[in-house]
Write a protein that holds these residues in place. Structure first.
Motif, PDB file in Angstrom:
ATOM      1  N   LYS A 224       1.024  -1.123   0.036  1.00  0.00           N
ATOM      2  CA  LYS A 224       0.109   0.037  -0.088  1.00  0.00           C
ATOM      3  C   LYS A 224       0.821   1.340  -0.053  1.00  0.00           C
ATOM      4  N   PRO A 225       0.703   2.116  -1.127  1.00  0.00           N
ATOM      5  CA  PRO A 225       1.765   3.136  -1.421  1.00  0.00           C
ATOM      6  C   PRO A 225       1.332   4.298  -0.125  1.00  0.00           C
ATOM      7  N   SER A 226       2.322   5.260  -0.092  1.00  0.00           N
ATOM      8  CA  SER A 226       2.081   6.665   0.396  1.00  0.00           C
ATOM      9  C   SER A 226       0.766   7.049  -0.199  1.00  0.00           C
ATOM     10  N   PHE A 227      -0.290   7.652   0.601  1.00  0.00           N
ATOM     11  CA  PHE A 227      -1.406   8.221   0.167  1.00  0.00           C
ATOM     12  C   PHE A 227      -1.088   9.209  -1.064  1.00  0.00           C
TER      13      PHE A 227
ATOM     14  N   VAL B  13       0.937   6.457   5.660  1.00  0.00           N
ATOM     15  CA  VAL B  13       2.275   6.028   5.158  1.00  0.00           C
ATOM     16  C   VAL B  13       2.314   4.688   4.273  1.00  0.00           C
ATOM     17  N   PRO B  14       3.454   4.367   3.731  1.00  0.00           N
ATOM     18  CA  PRO B  14       3.586   3.189   3.065  1.00  0.00           C
ATOM     19  C   PRO B  14       3.905   2.042   3.888  1.00  0.00           C
TER      20      PRO B  14
ATOM     21  N   GLN C 256       8.556   7.604   1.532  1.00  0.00           N
ATOM     22  CA  GLN C 256       9.717   6.735   1.627  1.00  0.00           C
ATOM     23  C   GLN C 256       9.460   5.401   1.229  1.00  0.00           C
ATOM     24  N   ASP C 257       8.707   5.290   0.221  1.00  0.00           N
ATOM     25  CA  ASP C 257       8.013   3.979  -0.466  1.00  0.00           C
ATOM     26  C   ASP C 257       9.059   3.176  -0.827  1.00  0.00           C
ATOM     27  N   PHE C 258      10.189   3.558  -1.855  1.00  0.00           N
ATOM     28  CA  PHE C 258      11.019   2.781  -2.417  1.00  0.00           C
ATOM     29  C   PHE C 258      12.307   2.430  -1.360  1.00  0.00           C
ATOM     30  N   ARG C 259      12.740   3.400  -0.522  1.00  0.00           N
ATOM     31  CA  ARG C 259      13.605   3.102   0.729  1.00  0.00           C
ATOM     32  C   ARG C 259      12.681   1.776   1.322  1.00  0.00           C
ATOM     33  N   LEU C 260      11.464   1.809   1.639  1.00  0.00           N
ATOM     34  CA  LEU C 260      10.709   0.902   2.417  1.00  0.00           C
ATOM     35  C   LEU C 260      10.868  -0.459   1.713  1.00  0.00           C
TER      36      LEU C 260
END
Lengths: 425, 425
Positions: A182-185, A382-383, A408-412
């Motif tokens: 689930k990405p950042s809103f 948040v993602p 911070q989706d791609f770091r996550l």
């Protein structure tokens, strides 16, 4: 390995290098669906001739886009111009949208093939469709993105689109034992998705590997995948029971404690995260905001077709209508204040691991399970990524979710990928 | 006075007290439309038989709801189940939505009559429809809510729905000389409205009186109208030229200065508001965010029907595609930071008056005018009301907008009503 068991990333490489054709890849998925659909019931609409035709077109044309030839299932609350879209409701039996949703257009433009429409709970809320858990047909697959989760888990599709308003991506991903992202809103455009709550609705992704989720995430957010040669270490990991911990069963508690031990044993810096006090109210407030906005978003269905709505949905709308604007405003304000505290929450950690679900997929098909462990993160915007690392006492999957600060989706995703390898080791 | 010249509030009172019937009220509007539509071109769809039938039904049934019997025009980017919806684009010629938009359902549930669909610029962006300014047919009515503004200004409807992404409510309201109300972002549910920008799109209201705008605003936001016997004084008023002041023509500058003098002369506490420095970037950033999100929201139309899009819209989408995610993210962050400064901006004033537009409606029908004075307030998500108080050197209307802090909509409307009386005095 059958072609339908390939990850999207692997399949894309094989197609790009000419080792397999799009038609062969699609044929393997069609075959899998033929074998398994009677049992799993993941598909609301599936037309093998249409997608075979598309596959042939793609084989004839030039290679194009990062999803070239990759089949993607689409939750049936997301519009498609060439396939009916029923939103999981008899109100919309036979409905044909006049457009593709934004995400569908972006998938097609990247060379992806829309494999079909996956079963959704009624209007992306709680009343279940026909899908069962592919690991045990007597158990729910979770919802509301039931068919998307089951299809990917059962290797009927390498990727699928879902939506999350409370816990409709992370929960079914955990129940079905796959990755849910689930990405950042606001990171995936929502045009053409039937809305429940403007404040909460987020499009999400199902995959069998974190890399695959990142691949589709990159296409849909228009953000480049991070370079493969980035830092390999798992960053600082917080472990957070959340204020919903009393809802965790033995299976979820055990998954959480095992994860902590394994991450620590791998030499990663860990610490416990206690969320600030105001976060304890977020789960209730998420439910209020969702009900309140659903009552308006579904005003037409309620006014014109109430007899075709489930009693559960009528009850949700009735509850939403009864919530005062003061309570609604105060919930929105409270959530905004908590979002302002996120920098503090993530001050000493890069990601947080928290329970995805109360436990294994519950037995029975008349409920899609409890989104209690997802509500706060959705409201915080948040993602989140479900890591399918464990199984419970009943032998069914139990996930744990990795969460990062907003944006911070791609770091996550990178950290989630490495953490999953530690947990699986 | 003809019945079509009544305000919605007056008409509702007359219907409630039995002085006039719904059918008579509707008939007066039908007659006005018959007289004037060939000149004004406000309507995309209008079926007198359908609405007469509705009016008769309402006359037969029990009185119900605050909009009982009141005709409302609906911008043709907002879905209606019983009328076609074309979104101002040949792509959707003859399209019939499967639902009513949330706002349409709420109007019907309050006893309102959907009078017809009003002309919109292409897909709620900039390429104009057929509508002309009812005050002078050689001038634009503004856009994108062109038909809604013109219909209300020309007494074809007492109320109409519009949408604002840049300046599509306040600008046409100013050009047509009526009240336009863009609520706080999120206050009116957007389900069933064709989206351009998730971050910006806001449903809004056109009326000939502030009270009427508040009446429909109350129905659509589900928030009670403030008691009539509230404090009658106009609160502290800030006057703000904004960083876009160099775009103001003599007419708009003069309206602003005259308003300041009149409000001061009425004994109201006034002061100049200089927006914090970072606000100077908001107008450009709003344009970037809009283009960037429009490119994704309209991905289907661009991919499947590019030849049916205007060159202007193709150019907007192309520009949006070229904006980097870094620039987009940084614009969103900058806007959020500016929103955090709003409490400081409104520390010593209750409302702000600022230019609505560069000046009178420009001559010519190939542009809907410049939303430069609206962009920052839309991005800031604060409520705005156009006060139709002045006219320019060409004799056409020039408005001034009243703005309040987020969520202060009903205080704003009350203050706007009283301020308008001062300005008109």
């Amino acid at each position: 390995m059958n072609l339908n068991e390939l990850s999207a990333t692997e399949a894309a490489k094989k197609i790009a290098s000419g080792k397999i054709g799009v038609e062969a890849l699609v044929a393997a998925h069609i075959e899998r669906i033929r074998q398994r659909e009677d049992t799993v019931g993941a598909w609301e609409y599936f037309d093998p001739d249409l997608i075979t035709e598309r596959a042939k077109e793609l084989d004839r044309g030039p290679a194009r886009g990062p999803l070239y030839g990759i089949p993607v299932g689409i939750k049936d609350v997301v519009d498609t111009v060439d396939m009916p879209t029923r939103y999981g409701s008899p109100i919309y039996q036979g409905h044909r949208p006049a457009w593709d949703a934004s995400c569908v257009s972006l998938i097609r433009a990247s060379g992806g093939i829309i494999l079909g429409k996956t079963v959704t709970a009624e209007l992306a809320t709680f009343f279940p469709g026909k899908t069962v858990n592919p690991h045990n047909a007597a158990h729910t697959p979770g919802g509301s993105s039931s068919g998307s989760a089951a299809a990917v888990a059962d290797c009927m599709a390498p990727l699928a689109i879902g939506t999350q308003t409370a816990g409709s991506v992370i929960r079914p991903a955990s129940y079905c034992g796959i990755v849910g992202y689930k990405p950042s809103f606001g990171w995936i455009n929502r045009v053409g998705a039937k809305m429940v709550s403007d404040t909460l609705d987020t499009l999400g992704i199902f995959a069998r590997t974190v890399k695959d989720a990142a691949l589709l995430g990159s296409v849909l957010t228009g953000r480049p995948l991070p370079a493969e040669d980035g830092p390999r270490a798992v960053p600082r990991v917080g472990f957070c029971k959340t204020y919903e911990w009393p809802h965790a069963s033995w299976d979820s508690m055990s998954a959480f404690e095992t994860a902590w031990q394994k991450v620590k044993d791998a030499g990663v810096e860990t610490r416990e995260i206690i969320l600030p006090g105001p976060f304890s109210k977020l789960a209730c407030m998420q439910a209020d905001i969702m009900a309140c906005e659903a009552a308006k978003s579904l005003a037409f269905e309620y006014a014109a077709h109430r007899e075709l709505l489930s009693l559960e949905l009528q009850e949700l709308i009735g509850r939403g209508k009864a919530i005062s604007v003061e309570a609604y405003d105060s919930a929105l304000k409270h959530a905004a204040k908590c979002r302002d505290l996120l920098d503090q929450v993530f001050e000493d950690v890069d990601i947080i691991l928290a329970p995805s679900v109360p436990g294994e997929a519950p037995e029975g098909l008349d409920s899609t399970g409890d989104p209690i462990f997802n509500r706060i993160w959705t409201l915080l915007r948040v993602p989140c990524v479900n890591l399918p690392a464990f199984s419970g006492t009943g032998g069914l999957p139990v996930g744990i979710q990795a969460v990062a600060n907003y944006g911070q989706d791609f770091r996550l995703l990178a950290a989630a990928d490495r953490t999953l390898k530690i947990l699986a080791g």
